[in-house]
Design a protein around this motif. Sequence first.
Motif, PDB file in Angstrom:
ATOM      1  N   THR A 178       0.852  -1.192   0.000  1.00  0.00           N
ATOM      2  CA  THR A 178       0.000   0.000   0.000  1.00  0.00           C
ATOM      3  C   THR A 178       0.886   1.240   0.000  1.00  0.00           C
ATOM      4  O   THR A 178       1.746   1.388   0.869  1.00  0.00           O
ATOM      5  CB  THR A 178      -0.922   0.023   1.236  1.00  0.00           C
ATOM      6  N   LEU A 179       0.685   2.123  -0.957  1.00  0.00           N
ATOM      7  CA  LEU A 179       1.501   3.331  -1.079  1.00  0.00           C
ATOM      8  C   LEU A 179       0.601   4.557  -1.178  1.00  0.00           C
ATOM      9  O   LEU A 179      -0.427   4.538  -1.861  1.00  0.00           O
ATOM     10  CB  LEU A 179       2.395   3.262  -2.323  1.00  0.00           C
ATOM     11  N   GLY A 180       1.002   5.634  -0.486  1.00  0.00           N
ATOM     12  CA  GLY A 180       0.232   6.873  -0.542  1.00  0.00           C
ATOM     13  C   GLY A 180       1.030   8.039  -0.015  1.00  0.00           C
ATOM     14  O   GLY A 180       2.247   7.971   0.118  1.00  0.00           O
ATOM     15  N   ASN A 181       0.340   9.138   0.276  1.00  0.00           N
ATOM     16  CA  ASN A 181       0.958  10.341   0.850  1.00  0.00           C
ATOM     17  C   ASN A 181       2.111  10.868   0.008  1.00  0.00           C
ATOM     18  O   ASN A 181       3.231  11.039   0.482  1.00  0.00           O
ATOM     19  CB  ASN A 181       1.445  10.069   2.276  1.00  0.00           C
ATOM     20  N   LEU A 182       1.833  11.131  -1.246  1.00  0.00           N
ATOM     21  CA  LEU A 182       2.840  11.692  -2.135  1.00  0.00           C
ATOM     22  C   LEU A 182       3.393  12.991  -1.580  1.00  0.00           C
ATOM     23  O   LEU A 182       2.644  13.866  -1.140  1.00  0.00           O
ATOM     24  CB  LEU A 182       2.217  11.953  -3.512  1.00  0.00           C
ATOM     25  N   GLY A 183       4.725  13.124  -1.585  1.00  0.00           N
ATOM     26  CA  GLY A 183       5.345  14.342  -1.084  1.00  0.00           C
ATOM     27  C   GLY A 183       6.808  14.428  -1.474  1.00  0.00           C
ATOM     28  O   GLY A 183       7.380  13.474  -1.998  1.00  0.00           O
ATOM     29  N   PRO A 184       7.441  15.569  -1.215  1.00  0.00           N
ATOM     30  CA  PRO A 184       8.862  15.716  -1.523  1.00  0.00           C
ATOM     31  C   PRO A 184       9.745  15.176  -0.401  1.00  0.00           C
ATOM     32  O   PRO A 184       9.343  15.167   0.766  1.00  0.00           O
ATOM     33  CB  PRO A 184       9.032  17.231  -1.654  1.00  0.00           C
ATOM     34  N   THR A 185      10.920  14.706  -0.750  1.00  0.00           N
ATOM     35  CA  THR A 185      11.968  14.411   0.226  1.00  0.00           C
ATOM     36  C   THR A 185      13.284  14.929  -0.345  1.00  0.00           C
ATOM     37  O   THR A 185      13.373  15.300  -1.508  1.00  0.00           O
ATOM     38  CB  THR A 185      12.101  12.909   0.537  1.00  0.00           C
ATOM     39  N   PRO A 200       7.322  16.582  -5.630  1.00  0.00           N
ATOM     40  CA  PRO A 200       6.777  15.432  -4.892  1.00  0.00           C
ATOM     41  C   PRO A 200       7.021  14.128  -5.658  1.00  0.00           C
ATOM     42  O   PRO A 200       6.436  13.907  -6.720  1.00  0.00           O
ATOM     43  CB  PRO A 200       5.285  15.741  -4.795  1.00  0.00           C
ATOM     44  N   ARG A 201       7.907  13.304  -5.129  1.00  0.00           N
ATOM     45  CA  ARG A 201       8.208  12.008  -5.746  1.00  0.00           C
ATOM     46  C   ARG A 201       8.091  10.854  -4.757  1.00  0.00           C
ATOM     47  O   ARG A 201       8.048   9.696  -5.158  1.00  0.00           O
ATOM     48  CB  ARG A 201       9.633  12.009  -6.319  1.00  0.00           C
ATOM     49  N   ALA A 202       8.106  11.146  -3.472  1.00  0.00           N
ATOM     50  CA  ALA A 202       8.137  10.102  -2.459  1.00  0.00           C
ATOM     51  C   ALA A 202       6.739   9.575  -2.167  1.00  0.00           C
ATOM     52  O   ALA A 202       5.784  10.335  -2.033  1.00  0.00           O
ATOM     53  CB  ALA A 202       8.760  10.637  -1.175  1.00  0.00           C
ATOM     54  N   LEU A 203       6.650   8.254  -2.051  1.00  0.00           N
ATOM     55  CA  LEU A 203       5.423   7.587  -1.636  1.00  0.00           C
ATOM     56  C   LEU A 203       5.717   6.795  -0.362  1.00  0.00           C
ATOM     57  O   LEU A 203       6.814   6.259  -0.196  1.00  0.00           O
ATOM     58  CB  LEU A 203       4.925   6.641  -2.731  1.00  0.00           C
ATOM     59  N   TYR A 204       4.724   6.703   0.520  1.00  0.00           N
ATOM     60  CA  TYR A 204       4.921   6.109   1.844  1.00  0.00           C
ATOM     61  C   TYR A 204       4.071   4.852   1.999  1.00  0.00           C
ATOM     62  O   TYR A 204       2.908   4.819   1.588  1.00  0.00           O
ATOM     63  CB  TYR A 204       4.529   7.110   2.938  1.00  0.00           C
ATOM     64  N   THR A 205       4.653   3.824   2.614  1.00  0.00           N
ATOM     65  CA  THR A 205       3.884   2.637   2.942  1.00  0.00           C
ATOM     66  C   THR A 205       3.155   2.846   4.266  1.00  0.00           C
ATOM     67  O   THR A 205       3.453   3.784   5.010  1.00  0.00           O
ATOM     68  CB  THR A 205       4.786   1.407   3.122  1.00  0.00           C
ATOM     69  N   THR A 206       2.245   1.962   4.554  1.00  0.00           N
ATOM     70  CA  THR A 206       1.667   1.914   5.890  1.00  0.00           C
ATOM     71  C   THR A 206       2.526   0.968   6.727  1.00  0.00           C
ATOM     72  O   THR A 206       2.930  -0.090   6.257  1.00  0.00           O
ATOM     73  CB  THR A 206       0.227   1.377   5.839  1.00  0.00           C
ATOM     74  N   GLY A 207       2.863   1.384   7.936  1.00  0.00           N
ATOM     75  CA  GLY A 207       3.646   0.525   8.815  1.00  0.00           C
ATOM     76  C   GLY A 207       5.136   0.577   8.595  1.00  0.00           C
ATOM     77  O   GLY A 207       5.864  -0.331   9.000  1.00  0.00           O
ATOM     78  N   GLY A 208       5.619   1.657   7.966  1.00  0.00           N
ATOM     79  CA  GLY A 208       7.062   1.760   7.755  1.00  0.00           C
ATOM     80  C   GLY A 208       7.562   0.687   6.813  1.00  0.00           C
ATOM     81  O   GLY A 208       6.844   0.209   5.926  1.00  0.00           O
ATOM     82  N   GLY A 209       8.811   0.266   7.019  1.00  0.00           N
ATOM     83  CA  GLY A 209       9.437  -0.689   6.108  1.00  0.00           C
ATOM     84  C   GLY A 209       8.768  -2.045   6.058  1.00  0.00           C
ATOM     85  O   GLY A 209       8.891  -2.766   5.060  1.00  0.00           O
ATOM     86  N   THR A 210       8.051  -2.409   7.133  1.00  0.00           N
ATOM     87  CA  THR A 210       7.327  -3.682   7.091  1.00  0.00           C
ATOM     88  C   THR A 210       6.265  -3.676   6.000  1.00  0.00           C
ATOM     89  O   THR A 210       5.890  -4.736   5.491  1.00  0.00           O
ATOM     90  CB  THR A 210       6.658  -3.984   8.444  1.00  0.00           C
ATOM     91  N   GLY A 211       5.808  -2.478   5.639  1.00  0.00           N
ATOM     92  CA  GLY A 211       4.815  -2.366   4.578  1.00  0.00           C
ATOM     93  C   GLY A 211       5.334  -2.815   3.230  1.00  0.00           C
ATOM     94  O   GLY A 211       4.541  -3.165   2.333  1.00  0.00           O
TER      95      GLY A 211
END
Length: 569
Positions: free
Chosen positions: A234-241, A247-258
């Motif tokens: 699961t990926l979401g929360n597009l944003g810059p890093t 904005p290129r970064a996408l975030y999993t739920t649960g950190g790296g376990t995601g």
Amino acid sequence: MKKLLSLVMALCMLCTVIPALAYEPGEYSTSGDGLNGPIDVTVVFDAEKIVDIRIGNHSETPGISDPAFAAIPAAIIENQSLAIDVVAGATFTSKGILDAVETCVIAAGGDVEAMKAAGNAAVVAEDEVLTYDVVVIGGGAAGIAAASNARDAGASVLLLEKQAALGGNTIISGGIIYATGTQAQKDAGVEDSVDALVEYWFERAEGNADKELLTLVAEKSNSTIEWLLEGGVTLGNLGPTGLSTVPRALYTTGGGTGFILPMTEVIKNKGVDIRTSTPAVALITDEAGAVVGVEAVAADGHKVTVNAKSVVIATGGFDGSREMMRKYAPQNVNDFFFAAAGNTGDGINMAMAVGADTVFKGGVIGLRGIVPTSFADGTNGLVWMPYLMVNENGVRFVNEANDYPVIHSALEKNNRSYLIGDSTQLPASMVGALVEQGYAFTADTLEELAAKTFMPVDAFVATVARYNELKGQEDADFGKAAASMTGVGEGPYTAIVVTPATIGTMGGIKVDLEMHVLNAEGVAIPGLYAAGACANGDFFYQEYPASGTSIMMCFTCGRIAGTNAAECD
């Protein structure tokens, strides 16, 4: 069940003599200290033995802690012993369970010393010789991706991991991946391109990177995102890093376990054979110098020889090896180690032993560390707080809200550094634990705080005064945004020791665009491929460019390596 029994045997095996013990029958519950907090444990006794151990509430990281939860209680019950080895990669979890069981033994009237002294004779299985088309060494992002694609290409695949669980550095990461051309960007109306991403990465490497490799990953980055989504990530929360505002970064739920948990299920379902707690120790070559297999050691000590058409090395970085850090990143050798326990450069050394070329430029993936917390510990929130920082001279030296690799570089130039907070800024629970261990100092006045930390009083007080002058304004001194210029308010005040830390390394095995491992003459070593942090030297220079970049490179290059390894004749 077979895997669990094998791990139990590896931990202790069969008791030579199970001691005659006596208990007050019943259930006893307590908790032990894990990595992330208490682990609730219930132990059930009859009059002569432990009959059950149940794990209750806990905050341990899924995937990393699971092998300990399975193996430690099973080994205790099997052997009626507390002389149990911890599970590699889950040391704190293992110790927390053992400590809790010991407390319950005491409560039940048992003889703890007898249980600790109970001898265990390790039963070592016979040596094995296996045959696969592809062997992947290392079960992080790159290794999982390589195993997946090799299996898709029709190869029989064995994945070897020296830790008790898959995941490597990725499973303890923040769960961020960096890409261009994604559907998330399109939905948000973000204008971006492969060329723009490559230029950003190349600029952050100060021109000291292989532009073809950067382009390869950028071009395939969206297909890697789609592959992960298809795998259940699961990926979401597009944003810059990083330092880019795109904005290129996408975030999993649960950190790296995601990333790791769903993709582990994917390769299991595809039929990839997985052996954890089985470190590879050497590559096997034929008379012509081609790599034709791997020598490994099982947890119980027996030798595992794997004959294969090709091998993919995906063993991660080397910041867990003091020797390699002294040699390849000497300016960072004293950095606090926040990376995965398995990052000891094994694959790099194995590749070098068969003639592989390497690329080392002295850089690391670094950040601001709060000792003695680990990256997975709840107190790591202090790492990201953008409050005032000063060095041993009591003066500012960096934009405290800058990207973490930039702050890391600035920290390296100081002997000592402190994060400064007033009575409202730093959580008391976190500060209290650090004060007890000598990593933080508190005082009612700025003058007293300077004295406690051996900073020049006048310089420190002047620094705070200047910082407060800029409160709510654009930072004229270091460029911090006005919103982050919160100033330093009323005491009591806190100074927390801040140290440079590593969460990965940059440098390793030389590879081409197909992830072939190259020798010193630039010729591919037959049968040998590499991907991930063990082979990222041509992607980076001194500072890491943006969160999510390494995970993207690991997954993408792993996929390429796996496909090509499966097609190797």
